[in-house]
Design a protein around this motif. Structure first.
Motif, PDB file in Angstrom:
ATOM      1  N   VAL A  74       0.206   8.201   0.153  1.00  0.00           N
ATOM      2  CA  VAL A  74      -1.083   7.908  -0.475  1.00  0.00           C
ATOM      3  C   VAL A  74      -1.473   6.458  -0.281  1.00  0.00           C
ATOM      4  CG1 VAL A  74      -2.310   7.782  -2.678  1.00  0.00           C
ATOM      5  CG2 VAL A  74      -0.904   9.783  -2.129  1.00  0.00           C
ATOM      6  N   ARG A  75      -0.484   5.538  -0.394  1.00  0.00           N
ATOM      7  CA  ARG A  75      -0.778   4.100  -0.296  1.00  0.00           C
ATOM      8  C   ARG A  75      -0.334   3.580   1.056  1.00  0.00           C
ATOM      9  NH1 ARG A  75       0.496   1.387  -6.248  1.00  0.00           N
ATOM     10  NH2 ARG A  75      -0.968   2.699  -7.422  1.00  0.00           N
ATOM     11  N   SER A 126      -6.608   3.811   2.322  1.00  0.00           N
ATOM     12  CA  SER A 126      -5.897   4.716   1.416  1.00  0.00           C
ATOM     13  C   SER A 126      -5.622   6.060   2.087  1.00  0.00           C
ATOM     14  CB  SER A 126      -6.714   4.942   0.144  1.00  0.00           C
ATOM     15  OG  SER A 126      -7.753   5.866   0.371  1.00  0.00           O
ATOM     16  N   SER A 167       3.902  10.465  -2.595  1.00  0.00           N
ATOM     17  CA  SER A 167       3.690   9.153  -3.208  1.00  0.00           C
ATOM     18  C   SER A 167       4.775   8.857  -4.232  1.00  0.00           C
ATOM     19  CB  SER A 167       2.324   9.092  -3.888  1.00  0.00           C
ATOM     20  OG  SER A 167       2.134   7.826  -4.502  1.00  0.00           O
ATOM     21  N   ASP A 177      -4.134  11.100 -10.094  1.00  0.00           N
ATOM     22  CA  ASP A 177      -3.860  10.889  -8.666  1.00  0.00           C
ATOM     23  C   ASP A 177      -3.690  12.217  -7.932  1.00  0.00           C
ATOM     24  OD1 ASP A 177      -3.892   8.065  -8.817  1.00  0.00           O
ATOM     25  OD2 ASP A 177      -1.857   8.093  -9.636  1.00  0.00           O
TER      26      ASP A 177
END
Length: 512
Positions: free
Chosen positions: A57-58, A63, A84, A92
């Motif tokens: 995700v990061r 993103s 993640s 999220d």
């Protein structure tokens, strides 16, 4: 995937974490490709064959949510699993799934959970791809079937069938069938966008049963196109009757799925269209043979007159009609006639034969044209009450040029002399109708003039009026060739369409 291991793109900026994910997936039998940021991931998706994306995700540049959205926009059939260690709460996970991810795994992740999720997501997408492919192929099959049944002749049918098979399977394709005359032809297409053609081909039909069968064969046995390397071909054979040769549809084996349902349906649909074309060709051949056998076999030789005839049956895709003509000397006069029975069928051709013989019989009795028409009309109304026909006939005295003409709803005769054209109008009801008829028309055909009788197939068009057709005929007939046969041929070439939808008869007499 094509039967090999699925390829997984693992996207994570953490080398240790990426190493673990790759190790787990590799041990589970997947092939893997790595990317450490969003830009590299998007580049990999465009350049490589990717079956599944495992996406952090990061990422350092963009993103994972946005990367997922962009992948789905360009390649909606590629599943994405988000992983993640930080974005792990409900918000999220909900955002990841809402923006296109197919699954969301929060760390710590167990190897078994990752592998099981990957298999589950791939199973769904593979089933979806198979369903979409089947739907696409069935739609293309329906289009090809319509085109085959609309084909104008046998060769065109094979071209359409081969092109349809190439579009359905996105590959080279060949379709082989035997014509009504026993000639074996193959329609071939090198690919879905390549033009199809027809070539002669010979096939050993030994042992092919009635019904539809599928077998795998060596490409060398079907050397009609350049088949893909390192692949075999799959041959669908359809045989409808014991007395019919089989039909074959040949495509690369790599294009086929379990039970080859679309190939079987394509072979059956093509065999049905071929059988319909064969039956039509057979009926058309019988009818044309009947028509020609009932028409005059030779033209009379008459001092002072030149005679010429052109007769063209309707094109192979349309039924035959009932056009006929007559040229015969009776008691010092030339009997000249052209007629057209309503309808287009084998039945129309048989009615034409009856009318022609009736005209000859009444003419031999010595009747004038108008009386002949009256008697033929009574014959039709008594014995053929549901039939109608048009007819124009005349008696011409070769020495004096005196003409006595009667018409029954037929197109006007044409006289051409020294570049001038005149239509001989004689309006009267067609045959098969009870109505008063006008007296015969008498005139003299001048020396050097040419008189032409014809049927409506020469001038009628679906996109033009009859007056337009007569005007076009007047222009073309303004010049009469020295060779009267060449003149009649020129009328057909310049006036009749390439695809003749109605019989055409042209009879010309020139008084020298």
């Amino acid at each position: 995937m094509d039967g090999g291991p699925a390829t997984v793109l693992v996207v994570d900026d953490s080398r240790p974490k990426r190493y673990l994910l790759v190790s787990w997936l590799t041990r589970a039998g997947f092939a893997t490709i790595e990317a450490e940021n969003g830009a590299e991931a998007l580049d990999r998706v465009e350049k490589d064959r990717i079956d599944l994306v495992v996406l952090d995700v990061r990422l350092p540049d963009v993103s994972g949510f946005e990367v997922c959205e962009r992948i789905k926009e360009a390649h909606p059939a590629i599943p994405v699993i988000h992983v993640s260690a930080h974005a792990v709460d409900v918000v999220d996970r909900a955002q990841g799934l809402t923006r296109g991810a197919d699954a969301y795994l929060a760390e710590p992740i167990e190897p078994e959970e990752l592998v099981a999720t990957a298999h589950a997501v791939l199973r769904y997408y593979q089933a979806r791809q198979r369903a979409e492919q089947l739907a696409e192929r069935l739609a293309a099959l329906a289009d090809a079937t319509l085109e085959m049944h609309a084909a104008s002749n046998f060769a065109r049918l094979l071209e359409v069938a081969a092109a349809g098979a190439a579009r359905i399977f996105r590959s080279p394709a060949a379709v082989i069938a035997e014509t009504f005359d026993g000639d074996c032809l193959a329609g071939v297409a090198a690919g879905p966008d390549a033009p199809a053609g027809v070539v002669p081909w010979v096939v050993d039909d030994t042992g092919v049963p009635i019904g539809t069968t599928v077998r795998v064969d060596e490409p060398g046995n079907w050397g009609l196109v350049d088949w893909p390397a390192d692949d075999t071909v799959t041959v669908g054979a359809a045989r409808l009757r014991e007395d019919r040769a089989p039909l074959y549809v040949v495509v690369p084996t790599a294009t086929q799925t379990v039970r080859t349902p679309v190939l079987v349906q394509l072979a059956q649909a093509t065999a049905s269209a071929v059988e319909a074309q064969r039956s039509f060709d057979e009926e058309h051949r019988i009818a044309v043979t009947l028509q020609r056998s009932l028409l005059p076999q030779r033209l009379p030789e008459i001092a002072g007159l030149d005679l010429a005839v052109r007769y063209e049956p309707a094109s192979a895709r349309t039924e035959v009609g009932g056009d006929f003509y007559e040229l015969v000397m009776l008691d010092g006069h030339l009997l000249m006639a052209v007629g057209d029975v309503a309808g287009h069928s084998l039945h129309a051709a048989t009615v034409m034969a009856e009318l022609r013989h009736a005209v000859r019989a009444y003419a031999v009795e010595g009747h004038q044209p108008g009386v002949i028409l009256d008697r033929v009309n009574e014959l039709m109304r008594t014995l053929l009450p549901n039939e109608q026909a048009t007819l124009c006939l005349l008696l011409l005295h070769p020495g004096s040029g005196l003409v006595r003409l009667a018409s029954a709803g037929h197109l006007p005769a044409l006289i051409s002399r020294a570049g001038r054209v005149e239509f001989v109008q004689h309006s009267a009801p067609l045959l098969g109708v009870r109505a008063p008829r006008p007296p015969d028309l008498e005139f003299v055909l001048p020396a050097g003039s040419t008189l032409v009788l014809y049927t409506d197939g020469l001038i009628e068009r679906r996109d033009a009026t009859i007056d337009d057709g007569l005007a076009a005929l007047a222009v073309v007939a303004g010049r009469v060739d020295d060779d009267l046969d060449r003149f009649c041929e020129r009328l057909l070439v310049e006036l009749a369409p390439t695809e003749i939808h109605d019989d055409v008869a042209v009879v010309a007499v020139r008084r020298r």
